[in-house]
Design an enzyme around this catalytic site. Sequence first.
Site, PDB file in Angstrom:
ATOM      1  N   TYR A  56       1.506   1.194   1.411  1.00  0.00           N
ATOM      2  CA  TYR A  56       0.619   1.974   0.550  1.00  0.00           C
ATOM      3  C   TYR A  56      -0.807   1.722   1.022  1.00  0.00           C
ATOM      4  O   TYR A  56      -1.187   0.593   1.313  1.00  0.00           O
ATOM      5  CB  TYR A  56       0.763   1.518  -0.913  1.00  0.00           C
ATOM      6  CG  TYR A  56      -0.274   2.123  -1.836  1.00  0.00           C
ATOM      7  CD1 TYR A  56       0.021   3.266  -2.572  1.00  0.00           C
ATOM      8  CD2 TYR A  56      -1.555   1.574  -1.950  1.00  0.00           C
ATOM      9  CE1 TYR A  56      -0.936   3.844  -3.396  1.00  0.00           C
ATOM     10  CE2 TYR A  56      -2.510   2.148  -2.769  1.00  0.00           C
ATOM     11  CZ  TYR A  56      -2.198   3.275  -3.495  1.00  0.00           C
ATOM     12  OH  TYR A  56      -3.143   3.847  -4.299  1.00  0.00           O
ATOM     13  N   GLU A 114      -5.071   8.653  -1.742  1.00  0.00           N
ATOM     14  CA  GLU A 114      -3.857   7.851  -1.837  1.00  0.00           C
ATOM     15  C   GLU A 114      -2.919   8.274  -0.716  1.00  0.00           C
ATOM     16  O   GLU A 114      -2.629   9.457  -0.575  1.00  0.00           O
ATOM     17  CB  GLU A 114      -3.209   8.082  -3.205  1.00  0.00           C
ATOM     18  CG  GLU A 114      -2.320   6.944  -3.614  1.00  0.00           C
ATOM     19  CD  GLU A 114      -1.920   7.024  -5.090  1.00  0.00           C
ATOM     20  OE1 GLU A 114      -2.237   6.094  -5.846  1.00  0.00           O
ATOM     21  OE2 GLU A 114      -1.297   8.028  -5.466  1.00  0.00           O
TER      22      GLU A 114
END
Lengths: 389, 290
Positions: A109, A197
């Site tokens: 991530y 993101e």
Amino acid sequence: MNIHEYQAKELFKKYNVPTPRGHIAFTPDEAVKAAQELGGDIWVVKAQIHAGGRGLGGGVKLARSTAEVRELAAQILGMTLVTHQTGPEGKLVQKVYIEEGADIKKEYYLGMLLDRASEMPIMMASTEGGMAIEDVARDTPEKIIKVAIDPLTGFQGFHGRKLAFGLGLPVEEIGNFIKFASALYKVYMDHDAEMIEINPLIKTGDGKFLALDAKMGFDNNALYRQSQVNEMRDLSEEEPTEIEAGKYGLSYIKLDGDVGCMVNGAGLAMGTMDTINYEGGKPANFLDVGGGANAETVAKGFEIILKDPNVKAIFVNIFGGIVRCDRVANGILEATKLTKVDVPVIVRLDGTNAEQAADILKNAGIANIIAATDLADGARKAVAAAKGE
Amino acid sequence: MSILVNKDTKVIVQGFTGKEGTFHAEQCMAYGTKIVGGVTPGKGGQEHLGQPVFNTVEEAVRATGATVSMIFVPPAFVSDAVMEAADAGIELAVIITEGTPVKDMMYAKAYAVKKNMMIIGPNCPGIITADECKIGIMPGFIFKKGNIGLISKSGTLTYESANQVVKEGFGITTAVGIGGDPIIGLSYKQLLPMFEADPETHAIVMIGEIGGDLEIQAAAYIKEHITKPVVAFIAGQTAPAGKRMGHAGAIISGGSGTAAEKMAALEAAGVKVVVSPADIGKAISEVMGK
């Protein structure tokens, strides 16, 4: 404002943030053409909506032939995709992104946002790629590595090293990671982003990093200088009543209660919702009519509130400062002529010229306009009216 | 006594000759604020509202001795105006303008810190010391003089609270609207000690809202350092997560910045937290022992 994955990836490409190759498609035919242009023997068909959790909702599928690309595109285009971020009503899929398959060795991530505590952008990385970062933050916060980046000096090597070593990357991959992260920082700053993101960020078999997914949100106050981003705005992804309200300088958010609210100022508007709740009712909306509550804005406010069939009463709560209450009272009377209001309207006007305003409303003698003396009184009367009492 | 500004404070206006600047500067002067001039590049040498106009803040400061600047320039020019003020030696910039990009505030605030200039706002009603000095857009007549200090992220909730406090028979020392943007200048944590040190302030009202953690920081500070009673209200208990509620900073993101967590932190710090904003006045009566 948010943009689609494929649009974010366009911005990434311009800044040399590596992503898989892909094309956007609005029909199954275009999807097949996209797959042929990309070549290879494996493709991903991805629904393009402004919400996360698309994979779990059935909006991201793997295709092993162009025939399958056509079939999946036909299936996903036009479907109403329900994810944890769309709400139960879901979102209509109008376009799919056809992307080449990637050789995934490991998922990570990587994200950026404004850290309000340090007042700097922060970059966050985690080995828990593919999981919702909120869940990781709650359950295993130690698995998130954060670096605050001072915008005066920009992204430095040590920021990248801290993240890379934190992720446990082998030394020979660190250079690649830092290049990726530093380019991403530039994308964020140059576009007045408020959020990026990448979930997942993947490492391929040959040690390269690729943004497999991409989500971006922007600072609305900076859109005036971000023409490229502005062009990416997809109004079909936004709430139509909120857009309409915005055109008239009103800030409106629909909620699920039955007491409509019209208030001047965002803080008081929230406070009014809270007071309704405290008095045993449920607010139907947030509505800030701004500083100049005149007949036109109030009429538009009534119109927008009454689009919601659940609304059984409206609480108008105005604290007149520079705006004089007598003017607002006349505005309300004028507005009821412009827009038919057939529910009880509880009006509380306080501040400058409040007494004259009360007289104006009383003398008008309109049956469904009920005067309130203060915030609590108004909220009580509005809650009672919504309950039919 | 009061905090930050009083009847002797000399104020200039950046964006003096614009529509908003003119209207509110006039209102401030009528309230008694010492507006000693203004800045509009290109209009230096003119006179406006009976006061001199300067091309630069530096000239304005040199000629008038102003220490505070009230900023009304459009959002795209705010960071420039703030940095110019800081560079010219202004001690406090009060930014009324709404809609400044976050990135601009990030740079402007960092520069102001370096130059030792305080900021109030942006996107705020300003600051008022009752009966002495109003620098901003609030309706002055609500703020009767008294012993309650007020710090608020919201404009109209500031008026609402001040009005309730006055109706209960109290009054205001100084009220500061700190603004609801993601990056702001002075916050609770810097203002609370000023009220604690001000002998005329006997209790403090603090109005917060969802988003960010300034209220949590305030709670920690109050617990350790504040002896005066504090009454608090947090707006947005019924706000849905992920939605921006009017103010750029009023958003619950990633499940944090909720009203509930802020209220709990303040309560744990000994603050009297009211659930309904209609109870702010009554709560002040209670903590003041009336």
